[in-house]
Design an enzyme around this catalytic site. Structure first.
Site, PDB file in Angstrom:
ATOM      1  N   TRP A  40      59.394  20.159  11.405  1.00  0.00           N
ATOM      2  CA  TRP A  40      58.782  20.934  10.083  1.00  0.00           C
ATOM      3  C   TRP A  40      58.444  22.237  10.652  1.00  0.00           C
ATOM      4  O   TRP A  40      58.609  23.424   9.819  1.00  0.00           O
ATOM      5  CB  TRP A  40      57.845  20.154   9.571  1.00  0.00           C
ATOM      6  CG  TRP A  40      58.335  18.786   8.939  1.00  0.00           C
ATOM      7  CD1 TRP A  40      58.127  17.553   9.625  1.00  0.00           C
ATOM      8  CD2 TRP A  40      59.393  18.562   7.867  1.00  0.00           C
ATOM      9  NE1 TRP A  40      58.945  16.558   8.685  1.00  0.00           N
ATOM     10  CE2 TRP A  40      59.395  17.283   7.795  1.00  0.00           C
ATOM     11  CE3 TRP A  40      59.889  19.460   6.993  1.00  0.00           C
ATOM     12  CZ2 TRP A  40      60.336  16.800   7.042  1.00  0.00           C
ATOM     13  CZ3 TRP A  40      60.700  18.913   6.063  1.00  0.00           C
ATOM     14  CH2 TRP A  40      61.002  17.689   5.952  1.00  0.00           C
ATOM     15  N   ASP A  59      50.694  23.834   7.708  1.00  0.00           N
ATOM     16  CA  ASP A  59      51.459  22.988   6.796  1.00  0.00           C
ATOM     17  C   ASP A  59      50.700  21.743   7.262  1.00  0.00           C
ATOM     18  O   ASP A  59      50.728  21.218   8.170  1.00  0.00           O
ATOM     19  CB  ASP A  59      52.697  22.866   7.313  1.00  0.00           C
ATOM     20  CG  ASP A  59      53.564  21.507   6.556  1.00  0.00           C
ATOM     21  OD1 ASP A  59      53.058  20.855   5.836  1.00  0.00           O
ATOM     22  OD2 ASP A  59      54.756  21.424   6.894  1.00  0.00           O
ATOM     23  N   LYS A  98      51.852  11.938   0.955  1.00  0.00           N
ATOM     24  CA  LYS A  98      51.594  10.937   2.156  1.00  0.00           C
ATOM     25  C   LYS A  98      50.155  10.430   1.827  1.00  0.00           C
ATOM     26  O   LYS A  98      50.014   9.277   2.033  1.00  0.00           O
ATOM     27  CB  LYS A  98      51.616  11.815   3.534  1.00  0.00           C
ATOM     28  CG  LYS A  98      52.664  12.658   3.894  1.00  0.00           C
ATOM     29  CD  LYS A  98      53.716  11.767   4.067  1.00  0.00           C
ATOM     30  CE  LYS A  98      54.973  12.404   4.582  1.00  0.00           C
ATOM     31  NZ  LYS A  98      56.214  11.805   4.834  1.00  0.00           N
TER      32      LYS A  98
END
Length: 283
Positions: free
Chosen positions: A21, A91, A115
């Site tokens: 990511w 992030d 999540k």
């Protein structure tokens, strides 16, 4: 949106690639701003089994971007980097509200809700407003000031996702807040890591000091055996254990909603599987 809002006309931004990511974030910023976007550190050579260290000089960068938890590789920041006053952007999609960070240490945090908060489709951004003085004009929907000035309702908001987030926040408070949930997450992760470390069959590819509390990859070293384990686990009700295609093996995700009883049942299954397969695989 991050470089559009935070990067000055002649400034630079530093990106730490500690996993897939972080790499995607760098690539997207690089598409827009090219040489202004610098790779500060990259753990690719170690297959992202650790969090890479780096140094930056004061006022060298407009901001530095990190990914606090790497879902695919199973690493996480347990201590934030020392930045000499440089603004920090993160992030935090996969471990927001499941790790104990001081939000004041960040200038901007963004996180998908899917999540630990609620359904996919809702994104949370926390930003210090005094950082949004960039005179460069971003497209209206990509300018954070648009959303701040309109109480996050410039566009029609995803009402159901926001409602579920509200319920999740209330649940989290009932558990004792982030501090308490972190204790539970540490207990869950330690139970699984201890089982892996004591196993003759399974092992963790991640360096111990960087191990994620949230996403725990492990391998047997034999792809056929991994497939056998995943199939046997699914038959027992343990699903979604197949590791990401880029790393293989297995991956257990222990997000806030996953109960410790689930981990206890899973490690019992792991031990049972190991005993049954020792001779077959000549361990």
């Amino acid at each position: 949106m991050v470089p559009m809002n935070l990067l000055s006309e002649k400034g630079k931004a530093g990106y730490v690639i500690s996993g897939s990511w972080g790499k995607k974030a760098y690539e997207e910023a690089n598409k827009l701003y090219g040489e202004q976007i610098k790779i500060l550190a990259d753990s690719s050579e170690n297959n992202h089994t650790n969090i890479p260290d780096f140094h930056c000089d004061k006022d060298e960068f407009d901001y530095i971007h990190i990914t606090t938890n790497n879902t695919i590789e199973g690493t996480a920041y347990h201590q934030l980097p020392s930045l000499n006053g440089t603004p920090l952007v993160a992030d935090m999609s996969s471990n927001i509200l499941s790790a104990n960070y001081n939000i004041r240490d960040f200038d901007l945090v963004y996180a998908g809700a899917q999540k630990n908060i609620g359904p996919a489709g809702l994104t949370i951004v926390i930003v210090k407003e005094d950082r949004l003085k960039n005179e460069k004009t971003a497209p209206t929907m990509l300018d954070y000031r648009t959303h701040i000035q309109n109480a996050s309702m410039y566009n029609t908001p995803p009402t159901f996702a926001i409602y579920v987030a509200k319920l999740t926040f209330e649940w989290l408070k009932e558990q004792g807040g982030v501090n308490k949930i972190v204790e539970t997450n540490q207990e869950k992760a330690q139970l699984l890591y201890d089982t892996i470390d004591q196993s003759e069959l399974f092992s963790s590819p991640v360096e111990k000091e960087f191990r994620s509390l949230t996403n725990i990859p492990f391998v047997s070293g034999n792809q056929e055996l991994d497939a056998t384990f995943i199939k046997a686990a699914q038959e027992k009700g343990f699903v979604n254990l197949k590791g990401h295609r880029s790393v293989g093996g297995m991956r257990a995700s222990l997000y806030n909603a996953f109960p410790i009883e689930g981990v206890q049942a899973f490690v019992s299954f792991m031990k049972e599987f190991e005993q049954q397969n020792k001779r077959t695989w000549q361990i």
